[in-house]
Design an enzyme around this catalytic site. Structure first.
Site, PDB file in Angstrom:
ATOM      1  N   ASP A  10       1.501  -1.734  -0.647  1.00 23.70           N
ATOM      2  CA  ASP A  10       1.034  -0.380  -0.956  1.00 23.70           C
ATOM      3  C   ASP A  10      -0.279  -0.544  -1.723  1.00 23.70           C
ATOM      4  O   ASP A  10      -0.657  -1.665  -2.087  1.00 23.70           O
ATOM      5  CB  ASP A  10       2.085   0.355  -1.808  1.00 23.70           C
ATOM      6  CG  ASP A  10       1.618   1.744  -2.228  1.00 23.70           C
ATOM      7  OD1 ASP A  10       1.134   2.493  -1.355  1.00 23.70           O
ATOM      8  OD2 ASP A  10       1.684   2.076  -3.422  1.00 23.70           O
ATOM      9  N   SER A  11      -0.924   0.569  -2.011  1.00 24.29           N
ATOM     10  CA  SER A  11      -2.169   0.505  -2.782  1.00 24.29           C
ATOM     11  C   SER A  11      -1.916   0.140  -4.246  1.00 24.29           C
ATOM     12  O   SER A  11      -2.841  -0.248  -4.943  1.00 24.29           O
ATOM     13  CB  SER A  11      -2.870   1.857  -2.719  1.00 24.29           C
ATOM     14  OG  SER A  11      -2.023   2.841  -3.288  1.00 24.29           O
ATOM     15  N   TYR A  42      -5.980   4.701  -2.224  1.00 18.49           N
ATOM     16  CA  TYR A  42      -6.413   4.650  -0.825  1.00 18.49           C
ATOM     17  C   TYR A  42      -6.654   6.075  -0.293  1.00 18.49           C
ATOM     18  O   TYR A  42      -7.447   6.284   0.610  1.00 18.49           O
ATOM     19  CB  TYR A  42      -5.322   4.016   0.053  1.00 18.49           C
ATOM     20  CG  TYR A  42      -5.229   2.508   0.017  1.00 18.49           C
ATOM     21  CD1 TYR A  42      -5.912   1.744  -0.925  1.00 18.49           C
ATOM     22  CD2 TYR A  42      -4.424   1.841   0.950  1.00 18.49           C
ATOM     23  CE1 TYR A  42      -5.798   0.356  -0.937  1.00 18.49           C
ATOM     24  CE2 TYR A  42      -4.309   0.460   0.946  1.00 18.49           C
ATOM     25  CZ  TYR A  42      -4.992  -0.284   0.008  1.00 18.49           C
ATOM     26  OH  TYR A  42      -4.877  -1.651   0.008  1.00 18.49           O
ATOM     27  N   GLY A  43      -5.904   7.004  -0.849  1.00 14.62           N
ATOM     28  CA  GLY A  43      -5.827   8.346  -0.243  1.00 14.62           C
ATOM     29  C   GLY A  43      -7.071   9.193  -0.318  1.00 14.62           C
ATOM     30  O   GLY A  43      -7.131  10.262   0.289  1.00 14.62           O
ATOM     31  N   CYS A  73       3.360   2.713   2.409  1.00 14.20           N
ATOM     32  CA  CYS A  73       2.208   3.546   2.065  1.00 14.20           C
ATOM     33  C   CYS A  73       2.005   4.543   3.202  1.00 14.20           C
ATOM     34  O   CYS A  73       1.650   4.155   4.324  1.00 14.20           O
ATOM     35  CB  CYS A  73       0.975   2.664   1.900  1.00 14.20           C
ATOM     36  SG  CYS A  73      -0.509   3.603   1.529  1.00 14.20           S
ATOM     37  N   ASN A  74       2.235   5.805   2.912  1.00 15.90           N
ATOM     38  CA  ASN A  74       2.066   6.851   3.933  1.00 15.90           C
ATOM     39  C   ASN A  74       0.615   6.958   4.381  1.00 15.90           C
ATOM     40  O   ASN A  74       0.332   7.265   5.539  1.00 15.90           O
ATOM     41  CB  ASN A  74       2.486   8.201   3.353  1.00 15.90           C
ATOM     42  CG  ASN A  74       3.970   8.272   3.087  1.00 15.90           C
ATOM     43  OD1 ASN A  74       4.727   8.692   3.939  1.00 15.90           O
ATOM     44  ND2 ASN A  74       4.401   7.840   1.916  1.00 15.90           N
ATOM     45  N   THR A  75      -0.303   6.711   3.444  1.00 14.52           N
ATOM     46  CA  THR A  75      -1.736   6.836   3.750  1.00 14.52           C
ATOM     47  C   THR A  75      -2.128   5.824   4.827  1.00 14.52           C
ATOM     48  O   THR A  75      -2.868   6.147   5.755  1.00 14.52           O
ATOM     49  CB  THR A  75      -2.547   6.612   2.455  1.00 14.52           C
ATOM     50  OG1 THR A  75      -2.062   7.531   1.466  1.00 14.52           O
ATOM     51  CG2 THR A  75      -4.014   6.841   2.668  1.00 14.52           C
ATOM     52  N   GLU A 151      -0.335   5.992 -11.701  1.00 15.54           N
ATOM     53  CA  GLU A 151      -0.867   4.653 -12.015  1.00 15.54           C
ATOM     54  C   GLU A 151      -1.161   4.522 -13.515  1.00 15.54           C
ATOM     55  O   GLU A 151      -1.131   3.434 -14.064  1.00 15.54           O
ATOM     56  CB  GLU A 151      -2.142   4.374 -11.204  1.00 15.54           C
ATOM     57  CG  GLU A 151      -1.884   4.132  -9.714  1.00 15.54           C
ATOM     58  CD  GLU A 151      -1.266   2.760  -9.408  1.00 15.54           C
ATOM     59  OE1 GLU A 151      -1.495   1.789 -10.147  1.00 15.54           O
ATOM     60  OE2 GLU A 151      -0.518   2.682  -8.403  1.00 15.54           O
ATOM     61  N   CYS A 185       4.098  10.485  -0.096  1.00 15.08           N
ATOM     62  CA  CYS A 185       3.322   9.401  -0.717  1.00 15.08           C
ATOM     63  C   CYS A 185       4.344   8.644  -1.560  1.00 15.08           C
ATOM     64  O   CYS A 185       5.122   9.272  -2.293  1.00 15.08           O
ATOM     65  CB  CYS A 185       2.211   9.969  -1.594  1.00 15.08           C
ATOM     66  SG  CYS A 185       1.433   8.725  -2.655  1.00 15.08           S
ATOM     67  N   THR A 186       4.344   7.329  -1.440  1.00 12.08           N
ATOM     68  CA  THR A 186       5.394   6.554  -2.118  1.00 12.08           C
ATOM     69  C   THR A 186       5.236   6.555  -3.642  1.00 12.08           C
ATOM     70  O   THR A 186       6.145   6.135  -4.354  1.00 12.08           O
ATOM     71  CB  THR A 186       5.432   5.110  -1.590  1.00 12.08           C
ATOM     72  OG1 THR A 186       4.111   4.559  -1.680  1.00 12.08           O
ATOM     73  CG2 THR A 186       5.908   5.068  -0.149  1.00 12.08           C
ATOM     74  N   HIS A 187       4.090   7.013  -4.137  1.00 13.86           N
ATOM     75  CA  HIS A 187       3.948   7.152  -5.600  1.00 13.86           C
ATOM     76  C   HIS A 187       4.761   8.339  -6.130  1.00 13.86           C
ATOM     77  O   HIS A 187       5.148   8.347  -7.294  1.00 13.86           O
ATOM     78  CB  HIS A 187       2.483   7.391  -5.984  1.00 13.86           C
ATOM     79  CG  HIS A 187       1.652   6.146  -6.053  1.00 13.86           C
ATOM     80  ND1 HIS A 187       1.237   5.467  -4.934  1.00 13.86           N
ATOM     81  CD2 HIS A 187       1.149   5.468  -7.122  1.00 13.86           C
ATOM     82  CE1 HIS A 187       0.502   4.423  -5.310  1.00 13.86           C
ATOM     83  NE2 HIS A 187       0.439   4.408  -6.630  1.00 13.86           N
TER      84      HIS A 187
END
Ligand code: DGL
Length: 274
Positions: A10-11, A42-43, A73-75, A151, A185-187
């Site tokens: 993922d990012s 990334y998004g 990561c969906n993005t 983050e 979004c996995t976040h």
């Protein structure tokens, strides 16, 4: 049976929502995790840049002889848009399983979708949802501030800054009575308690990180690639920026100390050709 590790990327911290679920489902598996913390988010980037970063991340994981890759990561999944033939190993991703879970969950056919700007603008979620059920009412909202908030550790359910931002992003989805909300979004599952409290307990939240792990488990069993029962599982963590900062946040998200230490690598050393 296959003892090689599973690669997950993922990012940044988001993919840990997939690691968390995979460790619960398949405790015997070895995992190699890469969080591209030096280049997150990334998004907000162009499709071409996201695809380049993804290919480098995949090259890094392949250098660890992984048997499967999970695009947590969906993005990235949205930017690849099904263009995955270049992957030399089986893979799972977050977007398609989240769509299936949402279609199973909705009762009134009104589905809210939150994700990064790149994911929402790609239209990938809407396309995949409509393929399954053209009659769905889909309410998309890009939430570009969520990833930096997560983050930076603004994740507590009563954090006033994150709450205010979430109220603004979710206003229309709440007003139009969605009964299902895709955390695309996995976040976002990291702030799930806050999002659930704003949406109300009658709304089903779909955790795309968790769905990616479930889909990977199914694929692994289908291909008979699972680790032999009783093998010692574990996860090694790699990042492209400060490892100590990542380690602290990772332990909070995973809910347990990570064994060994996270390591920083130079992702630019890995070519974007597979
Ligand atoms: N966690 C990622 C996703 O699922 C990426 C977020 C970002 O870097 O913008 O979309």
């Amino acid at each position: 049976m296959d003892c090689r590790p599973i690669g997950i990327f993922d990012s940044g911290l988001g993919g840990l929502t997939t690691v968390r679920e995979l460790q619960r489902l398949l405790p015997s598996e070895q995992i190699v995790y890469f969080g591209d913390t030096g280049r997150v988010p990334y998004g907000t980037r162009s499709r071409e840049t996201i695809r380049k970063y993804a290919r480098q991340d995949i090259r890094f994981l392949l250098s660890h002889q992984v048997k499967m890759i999970i695009i947590a990561c969906n993005t990235v999944a949205a930017a690849l848009a099904g263009d995955t033939d270049f992957l030399p190993v089986p893979f799972a991703e977050a977007l398609t399983p989240a769509v299936h879970a949402a279609v199973r969950a909705t009762r009134n056919g009104i589905i809210g979708l939150i994700g990064t700007k790149a994911t929402v603008q790609s239209g990938a979620y809407e396309r995949t949802l409509r393929e399954l059920d053209p009659s769905l009412q889909i309410l998309p909202a890009a939430c570009p501030l969520f990833v930096p908030l997560v983050e930076n550790g603004y994740t507590s359910p009563d954090n006033p800054v994150t709450r205010l931002v979430a109220e603004e992003y979710l206003a229309e989805i709440r007003a139009r009575n969605a009964d299902t909300l895709i955390l695309g979004c996995t976040h976002y599952p990291i702030i799930q308690p806050l999002l659930q409290s704003l949406m109300g307990s009658h709304v089903t939240l779909i955790d795309s990180g968790q769905e990616a792990a479930r889909s990977a488990r199914d694929r692994l069993f289908q291909l008979e690639l699972q680790a032999p029962p009783g093998s010692a599982g574990g996860c090694r963590y790699f990042v492209s920026d400060s490892a100590s900062e990542f380690q602290e946040s990772a332990e909070a998200i995973l809910g347990h100390p990570i064994s060994g230490t996270a390591r920083q690598i130079d992702i630019e050393e890995f070519p974007d050709r597979i």
